[in-house]
Write an enzyme that holds these catalytic residues in place. Sequence first.
Site, PDB file in Angstrom:
ATOM      1  N   GLU A  59       7.117   2.844   3.656  1.00 12.93           N
ATOM      2  CA  GLU A  59       5.878   3.605   3.464  1.00 12.93           C
ATOM      3  C   GLU A  59       5.161   3.227   2.167  1.00 12.93           C
ATOM      4  OE1 GLU A  59       4.657   4.932   5.857  1.00 12.93           O
ATOM      5  OE2 GLU A  59       6.419   5.058   7.124  1.00 12.93           O
ATOM      6  N   GLY A  60       5.189   1.949   1.837  1.00 14.24           N
ATOM      7  CA  GLY A  60       4.607   1.465   0.601  1.00 14.24           C
ATOM      8  C   GLY A  60       5.644   1.480  -0.485  1.00 14.24           C
TER       9      GLY A  60
END
Length: 586
Positions: free
Chosen positions: A433-434
């Site tokens: 998620e980043g």
Amino acid sequence: MTFRAPVRDLAFALSAVGHDALIARAYPDLDADTVAAVLEAAGAFATDVLAPLNRIGDIEGARYANGAVTAAPGFAAAYRAFVADGWNSLSAAPEYGGQGLSKAMELAVFEMVHAANMAFGLCPMLTQGAIEALALHGTERQKRLVLPKLVSGEWPGAMVLTEPQAGSDLAQLTTRADPDGNGGYRLSGQKIFITWGDHDAADNICHLVLARTPDAPPGVKGISLFLTTKYAVKDDGTLGPRNDFRAGSIEHKLGIHGSPTCVMLYEGAQAELVGELGQGLPHMFVMMNAARLQVGVQGVAIAERAFQQALAFSQERRQGRAVWSGDYPAEIYGHPDVRRMLMLMKAKTEAARAICLTTGVLADIARLADTEEERASAQARAELLTPIAKAWSTDVGVEVASLGVQVHGGMGFIEETGAAQHYRDARIAPIYEGTNGIQAIDLVGRKVAMADGAVMRGLCAELALTAETLTEVPELASVGRRLAAGVAALERATDWLLANRGAPSLAAATPYLKLAGDVIGGALLGRQALAAAGDPLSSGDPWLQGKSALARVFAGQVLAQASGLAEGLMDGADDLEATPATALVS
């Protein structure tokens, strides 16, 4: 590997970050007793149903054969029970079948789910993001036929971004979406690292896929968002034939073995556009931002699980003589350094929990406040805190899980005790998620820069008031002094970042995020200590008294380093640019 859902900790943390005030103004049918009842029921499900499957999922994992994925033993039945009990629909809008509760309550429930079984929790977690994306950008057909199934959890959702050559740099993705001549599209391409991309726990699975149309420009402006489902959805809501996508394999990973991480092959799969052409990345960011906060909660959850196990082990394992009691052989909890590690684990876990729940409350206020001014202010503060909640909390998850192994000693390094699983599971959260480096870049490049630093400066002013209040309470005065010094360090670092935008600020981004998380977390622990000290039951309740001890431990071991961290990030940025790779090898 026993687990007890931390219901009291969560209820106390929700109250301390303003959830009571939120429900008083925006949820007239909700009160503290109802919140407690929801948390108790969710805790029972997590403890009794999900936690016993955690080790099974780690050892046996999901299985792949002949283009299909089978969930780890027990997971499919547990997922169906999760859906039947209504846990998937907590904060979704009632118009789509949701219960309309607060985002903060959803985060609290999902913390217990992730703590009990992080690999399981990933499936409904991603569905929450898909719900938010379709609620904002879906067509009327998608909202009528697909969104209610996502809300109930009958059809889970998957986020489909990554390709072999396009990980964090989505501008390089090549999956094609060709118009089919009937208003729809056909998807062709390969995606990797697709969490719960295929499984047998539900009748249908909804993929939100980033792809390019044939005439799309290069770069991120050419990316659009598409919805494709494992089985076609007819206009009456019933399922049609199998769609033309499948799992090509599942990955063999360091941790979260119970979560199938799929290579997905799209071979002319029927799909529908979501939102506008060329706006795929902004539309997907709705889902990604929801998932980023949830991943922060995962960090809290795995820290809580690792702490619980380490604490229990420390009260069972007997080694050496205790310096305080003189007992021999003594519980290792009686050794000062073991107790220091355990208290630091607990303090950091509670600080991370408070940051994540604060962000959730702000997201609720941004939706529900009476005035546009208050909604905008809450939204800006939530945007500022989201990368901190994701990155700082997941770093805490790894650190606490590592300390958990250390408390176990050699017993933690072998697999039988289960401490190693928590460490292995925790390690993914700072990556997906980043990555946390990307979160830090987002923080310094976009969020701190909002309104020329006014949002961060406003937060620092509030933290300084907390420090002042703490100094007026004798048992918390040392916390207040160290917090005040930490806030001053954060303000200096913020001023430096705003004056040195570009490469210098990006080089300092990760230590700046750590500094911000340390200071904000310390302030929130201080507020919890103040709330506990003001409770009329505090004099006879060791648990409430422990809040002050945790705030002092955090102040002494974490906040005390804030000034040095601020000076270091400002001094060290130039060395990064000036050092070639050849300087690092002999």
